[in-house]
Design a protein around this motif. Structure first.
Motif, PDB file in Angstrom:
ATOM      1  N   SER A  94      -5.131  -0.671   0.377  1.00  0.00           N
ATOM      2  CA  SER A  94      -5.844   0.524   0.836  1.00  0.00           C
ATOM      3  C   SER A  94      -5.158   1.770   0.294  1.00  0.00           C
ATOM      4  CB  SER A  94      -5.894   0.562   2.358  1.00  0.00           C
ATOM      5  OG  SER A  94      -4.596   0.472   2.892  1.00  0.00           O
ATOM      6  N   GLN A  95      -5.968   2.789   0.040  1.00  0.00           N
ATOM      7  CA  GLN A  95      -5.450   4.025  -0.531  1.00  0.00           C
ATOM      8  C   GLN A  95      -5.213   5.051   0.564  1.00  0.00           C
ATOM      9  OE1 GLN A  95      -8.171   5.235  -3.543  1.00  0.00           O
ATOM     10  NE2 GLN A  95      -7.676   3.517  -4.894  1.00  0.00           N
ATOM     11  N   VAL A  96      -4.484   6.096   0.201  1.00  0.00           N
ATOM     12  CA  VAL A  96      -4.155   7.162   1.151  1.00  0.00           C
ATOM     13  C   VAL A  96      -5.439   7.735   1.736  1.00  0.00           C
ATOM     14  CG1 VAL A  96      -3.108   9.443   1.418  1.00  0.00           C
ATOM     15  CG2 VAL A  96      -2.036   7.761  -0.064  1.00  0.00           C
ATOM     16  N   GLY A  97      -5.480   7.868   3.044  1.00  0.00           N
ATOM     17  CA  GLY A  97      -6.638   8.423   3.727  1.00  0.00           C
ATOM     18  C   GLY A  97      -7.692   7.402   4.069  1.00  0.00           C
ATOM     19  N   ASN A 105       3.565   0.811   5.111  1.00  0.00           N
ATOM     20  CA  ASN A 105       3.171  -0.341   4.299  1.00  0.00           C
ATOM     21  C   ASN A 105       3.160  -0.022   2.803  1.00  0.00           C
ATOM     22  OD1 ASN A 105       2.848  -1.807   6.629  1.00  0.00           O
ATOM     23  ND2 ASN A 105       0.641  -1.532   6.719  1.00  0.00           N
ATOM     24  N   ASP A 106       3.359   1.243   2.456  1.00  0.00           N
ATOM     25  CA  ASP A 106       3.374   1.664   1.053  1.00  0.00           C
ATOM     26  C   ASP A 106       4.829   1.695   0.588  1.00  0.00           C
ATOM     27  OD1 ASP A 106       2.807   2.617  -1.427  1.00  0.00           O
ATOM     28  OD2 ASP A 106       2.080   4.576  -0.756  1.00  0.00           O
ATOM     29  N   THR A 107       5.340   0.555   0.138  1.00  0.00           N
ATOM     30  CA  THR A 107       6.763   0.454  -0.187  1.00  0.00           C
ATOM     31  C   THR A 107       7.144   1.198  -1.460  1.00  0.00           C
ATOM     32  OG1 THR A 107       6.322  -1.647  -1.286  1.00  0.00           O
ATOM     33  CG2 THR A 107       7.057  -1.731   1.001  1.00  0.00           C
ATOM     34  N   ASP A 108       6.260   1.238  -2.464  1.00  0.00           N
ATOM     35  CA  ASP A 108       6.602   1.909  -3.718  1.00  0.00           C
ATOM     36  C   ASP A 108       6.111   3.352  -3.780  1.00  0.00           C
ATOM     37  OD1 ASP A 108       3.989   1.191  -3.809  1.00  0.00           O
ATOM     38  OD2 ASP A 108       4.112   0.077  -5.694  1.00  0.00           O
ATOM     39  N   LEU A 109       5.536   3.852  -2.706  1.00  0.00           N
ATOM     40  CA  LEU A 109       5.084   5.246  -2.561  1.00  0.00           C
ATOM     41  C   LEU A 109       4.137   5.685  -3.673  1.00  0.00           C
ATOM     42  CD1 LEU A 109       8.462   6.847  -1.464  1.00  0.00           C
ATOM     43  CD2 LEU A 109       6.595   6.078  -0.013  1.00  0.00           C
TER      44      LEU A 109
END
Length: 143
Positions: A94-97, A105-109
């Motif tokens: 899933s993407q931001v927003g 859950n976004d480990t690599d930012l």
């Protein structure tokens, strides 16, 4: 002594010794109600229900104030538990927003949470750099 007093003494000998009148039905009912209200089991059950009611209320408020439909809002909330759960409820990647995106859950930012399924993420090499040590896992060097 009247006949009524003699019957009372025969039926309630403990009252004859104290001289107190017999408690009325109303007083007996009030005493039973008071005993039930102050029961330790009842108090423990009431205290145990506080977190359940709080969680239920918070969940209801989240569902009502979420920008997503109720079912999607619950899936979005479940995805907060981790990528495995996000994949199992169908919200990964899933993407931001978007629904299912949580920064944890976004480990690599890179703006995409849970990029690869859990089985593939374990097999894919991340880089050739040595692994970083976790905080608190210091190694002491012997002189």
């Amino acid at each position: 002594m009247s006949e009524l007093q003699a019957i009372r003494q025969a039926l309630y000998p403990e009252l004859a010794q104290t001289g107190q009148p017999a408690p009325s039905r109303r007083q007996k009912r009030a005493e039973r109600t008071r005993a039930r209200a102050l029961s330790p089991l009842r108090i423990v059950m009431l205290l145990a229900s506080i977190p359940v009611l709080t969680a239920t209320t918070a969940l209801g408020v989240f569902i009502r104030t979420s920008p997503y439909e109720p079912e999607l809002a619950l899936r979005h909330l479940a995805a907060l538990a981790g990528c495995e759960v996000a994949h199992s409820v169908g919200l990964a990647p899933s993407q931001v927003g978007g629904p299912g995106y949580h920064a944890r859950n976004d480990t690599d930012l890179d703006g995409i949470a849970c990029d690869a399924p859990p089985a593939l993420a374990a097999m894919t090499p991340t880089s050739d750099a040595p692994p970083r040590q976790q905080p608190g896992a210091a190694k002491f060097v012997r002189p």
